[in-house]
Design a protein around this motif. Structure first.
Motif, PDB file in Angstrom:
ATOM      1  N   GLU A   1       1.128  -1.250   0.059  1.00  0.00           N
ATOM      2  CA  GLU A   1      -0.015  -0.042  -0.149  1.00  0.00           C
ATOM      3  C   GLU A   1       0.986   1.210   0.569  1.00  0.00           C
ATOM      4  OE1 GLU A   1      -0.866  -2.613   2.519  1.00  0.00           O
ATOM      5  OE2 GLU A   1      -1.847  -3.530   1.654  1.00  0.00           O
ATOM      6  N   ALA A   2       1.985   0.639   0.179  1.00  0.00           N
ATOM      7  CA  ALA A   2       2.801   2.335   0.573  1.00  0.00           C
ATOM      8  C   ALA A   2       3.737   2.120  -0.499  1.00  0.00           C
ATOM      9  CB  ALA A   2       4.226   2.124   1.700  1.00  0.00           C
ATOM     10  N   ARG A   3       4.172   1.750  -1.709  1.00  0.00           N
ATOM     11  CA  ARG A   3       4.572   1.832  -2.499  1.00  0.00           C
ATOM     12  C   ARG A   3       4.754   2.487  -3.960  1.00  0.00           C
ATOM     13  NH1 ARG A   3       4.790  -4.722  -3.152  1.00  0.00           N
ATOM     14  NH2 ARG A   3       6.062  -5.282  -0.620  1.00  0.00           N
ATOM     15  N   GLY A   4       5.732   2.974  -3.930  1.00  0.00           N
ATOM     16  CA  GLY A   4       4.987   4.548  -5.482  1.00  0.00           C
ATOM     17  C   GLY A   4       4.700   5.462  -4.274  1.00  0.00           C
TER      18      GLY A   4
ATOM     19  N   LEU B   1      12.550   7.435   1.764  1.00  0.00           N
ATOM     20  CA  LEU B   1      12.658   7.430   3.389  1.00  0.00           C
ATOM     21  C   LEU B   1      13.134   6.747   4.038  1.00  0.00           C
ATOM     22  CD1 LEU B   1       8.978   9.692   4.104  1.00  0.00           C
ATOM     23  CD2 LEU B   1      11.191  10.797   3.945  1.00  0.00           C
ATOM     24  N   LEU B   2      12.324   5.116   4.154  1.00  0.00           N
ATOM     25  CA  LEU B   2      13.434   4.344   4.394  1.00  0.00           C
ATOM     26  C   LEU B   2      14.502   4.482   4.434  1.00  0.00           C
ATOM     27  CD1 LEU B   2      13.153   1.111   6.647  1.00  0.00           C
ATOM     28  CD2 LEU B   2      12.669   0.402   4.232  1.00  0.00           C
ATOM     29  N   CYS B   3      15.494   4.208   3.327  1.00  0.00           N
ATOM     30  CA  CYS B   3      16.473   3.782   2.611  1.00  0.00           C
ATOM     31  C   CYS B   3      17.381   5.392   3.834  1.00  0.00           C
ATOM     32  CB  CYS B   3      17.064   4.054   1.015  1.00  0.00           C
ATOM     33  SG  CYS B   3      16.206   2.217   0.670  1.00  0.00           S
ATOM     34  N   GLU B   4      17.240   6.574   3.202  1.00  0.00           N
ATOM     35  CA  GLU B   4      17.519   7.414   4.539  1.00  0.00           C
ATOM     36  C   GLU B   4      17.400   7.468   5.515  1.00  0.00           C
ATOM     37  OE1 GLU B   4      16.259  11.084   0.808  1.00  0.00           O
ATOM     38  OE2 GLU B   4      14.581  10.684   2.910  1.00  0.00           O
TER      39      GLU B   4
ATOM     40  N   ASN C   1      15.279  -5.399 -11.213  1.00  0.00           N
ATOM     41  CA  ASN C   1      14.616  -4.336  -9.944  1.00  0.00           C
ATOM     42  C   ASN C   1      15.037  -2.820 -10.358  1.00  0.00           C
ATOM     43  OD1 ASN C   1      13.422  -2.697  -7.756  1.00  0.00           O
ATOM     44  ND2 ASN C   1      13.739  -4.515  -6.819  1.00  0.00           N
ATOM     45  N   HIS C   2      14.476  -3.074 -11.169  1.00  0.00           N
ATOM     46  CA  HIS C   2      14.673  -0.961 -11.474  1.00  0.00           C
ATOM     47  C   HIS C   2      14.660  -0.023 -10.682  1.00  0.00           C
ATOM     48  CE1 HIS C   2      16.011  -3.737 -15.259  1.00  0.00           C
ATOM     49  NE2 HIS C   2      15.038  -3.866 -15.603  1.00  0.00           N
ATOM     50  N   ALA C   3      13.257  -0.664 -10.294  1.00  0.00           N
ATOM     51  CA  ALA C   3      12.905   0.924  -9.351  1.00  0.00           C
ATOM     52  C   ALA C   3      13.887   0.742  -8.146  1.00  0.00           C
ATOM     53  CB  ALA C   3      11.475   0.405  -8.965  1.00  0.00           C
ATOM     54  N   ALA C   4      13.616   0.110  -7.621  1.00  0.00           N
ATOM     55  CA  ALA C   4      14.959   0.166  -6.753  1.00  0.00           C
ATOM     56  C   ALA C   4      16.926   0.960  -7.162  1.00  0.00           C
ATOM     57  CB  ALA C   4      15.042  -1.342  -6.177  1.00  0.00           C
ATOM     58  N   ARG C   5      17.206   0.138  -8.036  1.00  0.00           N
ATOM     59  CA  ARG C   5      18.565   0.585  -8.496  1.00  0.00           C
ATOM     60  C   ARG C   5      17.919   2.061  -8.773  1.00  0.00           C
ATOM     61  NH1 ARG C   5      19.786  -3.144 -13.781  1.00  0.00           N
ATOM     62  NH2 ARG C   5      21.179  -1.288 -13.851  1.00  0.00           N
ATOM     63  N   SER C   6      16.917   2.343  -9.738  1.00  0.00           N
ATOM     64  CA  SER C   6      17.059   4.291  -9.644  1.00  0.00           C
ATOM     65  C   SER C   6      17.296   5.297  -8.699  1.00  0.00           C
ATOM     66  CB  SER C   6      15.825   4.336 -10.302  1.00  0.00           C
ATOM     67  OG  SER C   6      15.892   4.777 -10.629  1.00  0.00           O
ATOM     68  N   LEU C   7      16.170   4.262  -7.020  1.00  0.00           N
ATOM     69  CA  LEU C   7      16.194   4.553  -5.889  1.00  0.00           C
ATOM     70  C   LEU C   7      17.622   4.986  -5.609  1.00  0.00           C
ATOM     71  CD1 LEU C   7      14.993   5.614  -3.345  1.00  0.00           C
ATOM     72  CD2 LEU C   7      14.255   3.449  -2.750  1.00  0.00           C
TER      73      LEU C   7
END
Length: 161
Positions: free
Chosen positions: A88-91, A97-100, A123-129
């Motif tokens: 529910e919190a993705r995107g 915030l979690l990674c920072e 995992n393109h979204a994670a790589r981009s983040l």
């Protein structure tokens, strides 16, 4: 949105377990050596890595919306892993915030300036983040389907993290 990083409670592990409904996503998150058929109350022991610290990202109502760990890495670095965000919190920025917050907590707790992680190549979204947070790929440490990424305190400050 008020978001905090806190130590997980047992009920948080129940919540996290509900986010993973089949074997492939579980294996990609927890690692191929952990059994998919698990009991949520056993997750703290199953996810244990020597020297690791577990954290939940919680929303204003103190509900767990994300999870991640860090532990001592190679050559004095600190390694973050097992990062997961509630469906529910993705995107919605929760992953950033979690990674920072996890990187900041890892550096504060260990005194390490270098932070590393592994991410699936597809995992393109994670790589981009991770790239936007100042992580860069180290191909010599990467394997077929997993990239090894690293950042230093100076690099992530330049990226705005």
């Amino acid at each position: 949105m008020k978001i905090t990083l806190r130590i997980p409670k047992q009920t948080d592990y129940d919540t996290i377990a509900s986010w993973i409904t089949d074997e492939k996503p579980f294996s990609r998150w927890a690692g191929p050596s952990l059994p998919f058929l698990f009991v949520a109350e056993n997750l703290p022991e199953l996810l244990a890595v020597e020297g690791c610290s577990n954290y939940c990202l919680s929303d204003i109502d103190n509900n767990c919306v994300g999870f991640g760990q860090f532990w001592p890495g190679k050559q004095g670095a600190v390694h973050i892993g097992r990062i997961i965000i509630s469906p529910e919190a993705r995107g919605k920025g929760a992953g950033r915030l979690l990674c920072e917050k996890l990187v900041e907590k890892a550096r504060q707790s260990t005194g390490g300036s270098t932070v590393t992680l592994r991410v699936y190549r597809d995992n393109h979204a994670a790589r981009s983040l991770y790239s936007s947070l100042g992580f860069f790929v180290i191909e010599s440490e990467s394997i077929d389907d997993l990239l090894f990424m690293s950042t230093t305190a100076n690099r992530s400050r330049k990226s705005g993290a």
